[in-house]
Design a protein around this motif. Sequence first.
Motif, short mmCIF file in Angstrom:
data_model
loop_
_atom_site.label_atom_id
_atom_site.label_comp_id
_atom_site.label_asym_id
_atom_site.label_seq_id
_atom_site.Cartn_x
_atom_site.Cartn_y
_atom_site.Cartn_z
N THR A 268 0.85 -1.21 0.03
CA THR A 268 -0.03 -0.02 -0.06
C THR A 268 0.84 1.49 0.07
OG1 THR A 268 -1.86 -1.03 1.01
CG2 THR A 268 -1.84 1.30 1.35
N GLN A 269 1.98 1.18 0.87
CA GLN A 269 2.75 2.47 0.98
C GLN A 269 3.56 2.54 -0.49
OE1 GLN A 269 5.84 2.30 3.94
NE2 GLN A 269 4.06 1.39 5.35
N LEU A 270 3.94 1.52 -1.30
CA LEU A 270 4.66 1.57 -2.53
C LEU A 270 3.54 2.10 -3.53
CD1 LEU A 270 6.58 -1.65 -2.74
CD2 LEU A 270 7.71 0.44 -2.21
N ARG A 271 2.35 1.76 -3.66
CA ARG A 271 1.15 2.17 -4.54
C ARG A 271 1.03 3.75 -4.38
NH1 ARG A 271 0.49 2.91 -8.35
NH2 ARG A 271 -1.30 2.64 -9.71
N ALA A 272 1.18 4.12 -3.07
CA ALA A 272 1.06 5.58 -2.88
C ALA A 272 2.20 6.39 -3.30
CB ALA A 272 0.87 5.84 -1.22
N GLN A 273 3.48 5.79 -3.82
CA GLN A 273 4.52 6.22 -4.19
C GLN A 273 4.78 5.79 -5.56
OE1 GLN A 273 7.15 4.45 -1.44
NE2 GLN A 273 7.66 6.20 -0.54
N GLY A 274 3.50 5.47 -6.30
CA GLY A 274 3.70 5.40 -7.64
C GLY A 274 3.92 4.02 -8.06
N LEU A 275 4.12 2.95 -7.21
CA LEU A 275 4.62 1.72 -7.75
C LEU A 275 3.40 0.67 -7.69
CD1 LEU A 275 8.28 0.81 -6.80
CD2 LEU A 275 7.29 1.75 -9.03
N ARG A 276 3.09 0.04 -8.77
CA ARG A 276 1.91 -1.01 -8.48
C ARG A 276 2.60 -2.18 -8.03
NH1 ARG A 276 -2.28 -2.52 -13.41
NH2 ARG A 276 -4.08 -2.56 -12.21
N ALA A 277 1.93 -3.24 -7.16
CA ALA A 277 2.45 -4.44 -6.74
C ALA A 277 2.18 -5.59 -7.50
CB ALA A 277 2.20 -4.62 -5.40
N LEU A 278 3.02 -6.33 -7.96
CA LEU A 278 2.94 -7.55 -8.65
C LEU A 278 3.32 -8.65 -7.76
CD1 LEU A 278 2.63 -5.53 -11.15
CD2 LEU A 278 4.15 -7.14 -12.37
N LEU A 279 2.60 -9.82 -7.87
CA LEU A 279 2.81 -11.13 -6.89
C LEU A 279 2.85 -12.11 -7.64
CD1 LEU A 279 0.06 -9.55 -4.62
CD2 LEU A 279 2.45 -10.11 -3.97
N PRO A 280 3.85 -12.68 -7.99
CA PRO A 280 4.09 -14.14 -8.63
C PRO A 280 3.99 -15.07 -7.58
CG PRO A 280 6.33 -13.36 -7.94
CD PRO A 280 5.43 -12.19 -7.23
N TRP A 281 3.76 -16.52 -8.30
CA TRP A 281 3.51 -17.71 -7.42
C TRP A 281 4.03 -18.81 -8.25
CZ3 TRP A 281 -0.02 -20.84 -9.88
CH2 TRP A 281 -0.62 -20.30 -10.65
N GLY A 282 4.21 -20.04 -7.54
CA GLY A 282 4.71 -21.17 -8.30
C GLY A 282 3.94 -22.46 -7.86
N SER A 283 2.88 -22.33 -7.06
CA SER A 283 2.20 -23.45 -6.47
C SER A 283 0.82 -22.94 -6.23
CB SER A 283 2.76 -24.13 -5.38
OG SER A 283 2.73 -23.40 -4.16
N GLN A 284 -0.12 -23.94 -5.98
CA GLN A 284 -1.53 -23.42 -5.69
C GLN A 284 -1.62 -22.70 -4.27
OE1 GLN A 284 -4.34 -23.39 -7.69
NE2 GLN A 284 -2.67 -24.00 -9.51
N ALA A 285 -0.80 -23.31 -3.52
CA ALA A 285 -0.76 -22.79 -2.05
C ALA A 285 -0.22 -21.24 -2.19
CB ALA A 285 0.05 -23.49 -1.29
N GLU A 286 0.84 -21.06 -2.94
CA GLU A 286 1.47 -19.47 -3.24
C GLU A 286 0.29 -18.84 -3.94
OE1 GLU A 286 5.00 -20.57 -5.32
OE2 GLU A 286 6.11 -21.37 -3.65
N HIS A 287 -0.31 -19.45 -4.92
CA HIS A 287 -1.24 -18.58 -5.45
C HIS A 287 -1.96 -17.86 -4.76
CE1 HIS A 287 -5.10 -17.86 -8.46
NE2 HIS A 287 -4.04 -17.28 -8.70
N ALA A 288 -2.63 -18.95 -3.56
CA ALA A 288 -3.87 -18.49 -2.71
C ALA A 288 -3.10 -17.56 -1.85
CB ALA A 288 -4.16 -19.77 -1.80
N GLU A 289 -1.89 -17.62 -1.49
CA GLU A 289 -1.15 -16.57 -0.62
C GLU A 289 -1.23 -15.32 -1.44
OE1 GLU A 289 3.18 -16.79 0.40
OE2 GLU A 289 2.04 -17.20 2.47
N ALA A 290 -0.88 -15.19 -2.55
CA ALA A 290 -0.62 -13.97 -3.48
C ALA A 290 -2.08 -13.18 -3.60
CB ALA A 290 -0.22 -14.46 -4.69
N LEU A 291 -3.07 -14.13 -3.73
CA LEU A 291 -4.68 -13.43 -3.70
C LEU A 291 -4.91 -12.61 -2.40
CD1 LEU A 291 -6.43 -16.26 -5.66
CD2 LEU A 291 -5.84 -13.94 -6.26
N ALA A 292 -4.52 -13.40 -1.37
CA ALA A 292 -4.84 -12.93 -0.04
C ALA A 292 -4.03 -11.64 0.13
CB ALA A 292 -4.51 -13.90 1.08
#
Length: 337
Positions: A205-229
């Motif tokens: 949220t702090q980075l977004r306020a400074q102009g950077l959008r957050a990208l969240l990568p993942w490599g497994s279904q558990a990591e995908h769920a964590e990225a979504l959260a």
Amino acid sequence: MDRVLIVKVTSLGDIVHAQPLVDDLRRNFPGVSIDWAADAAFAEVLRWNPGIDRVLCAPLRRFKSQRGLTDFKRIAASIAELRRVRYDAVIDVHGVYKSAIIAFLARARARYGYRSADLGEKGAAFAYSRRFARPAERNAWEGLRESVGQAFGYSIDTPPRFGLKIPAPAAIPAAARHGAFAILFHATSCDDKKWPLEHWQRLGTQLRAQGLRALLPWGSQAEHAEALAIAEGIPDALVLPRLSVLEIAQHIELASLIVGTDTGFVHLAAALRQPTVMIFTATSRRHFGVSLPGTAVSVGDEGDVPSVGAVADAVASVWRPAATAQAPRTAASSIEV
């Protein structure tokens, strides 16, 4: 010395940080040909280094778990390819049974490996005709260069040069078409290396306020769920689709900032000289951290989970926001590339 084989089988971060050996050897032995033996899972990364003449690989990790006949045949073929040439020296900088077996099978005048006290698996000592030590009280990556330099009679007097050239994407990834972005590498191989989900959300949220959008990568279904959260708590965050190693590397090169735990892709980001913050919670920052003043910094330590403020301060030391921050546009989403 005309031909050398380096043996470093896994993992991504370790292989990335061993790349400066190629430049060191080429500078000290002009004209030397350098081959590298690794697990097939990491062969692509080695091919990004134009200083490596031949990449020798076999699906060792996959065969260990699946015991497939096709993989067994590929391992046999890789042994034949390994023995096709004769080396002046084989340098095993891994120090476990599987790397020692590769070093032993290679046709070489001399086989270099760690002394017994420094081996990852003591039994690997059988393979070596010459030994070198790990320098005490040194970062693992600096110590690696120094160890090989001492074994071959040269000193380390230059910064590490990784030599990695990432193939350009055929088209600009969709994520890069939405303005500047930071990649948050939240996933780890061990739960105790994770940074709290709420911390990621506050930082994003702090980075977004400074102009950077957050990208969240993942490599497994558990990591995908964590990225979504995590993305649910960050304005305008993007959960990436599952990407190949090459695609992630290409995204890293296009990013304005990389923040992540002690994992291979964050080490790759530092090697590519991208603004990088590496977060430590369960491993030693002194031994495994990255430190390139103004470019890459490590924060936290073994048993010392860094606060959001500490990570934000580390970000400020490697990246400066644009004069005008871009306001959030949409809620968290997933994208395709």
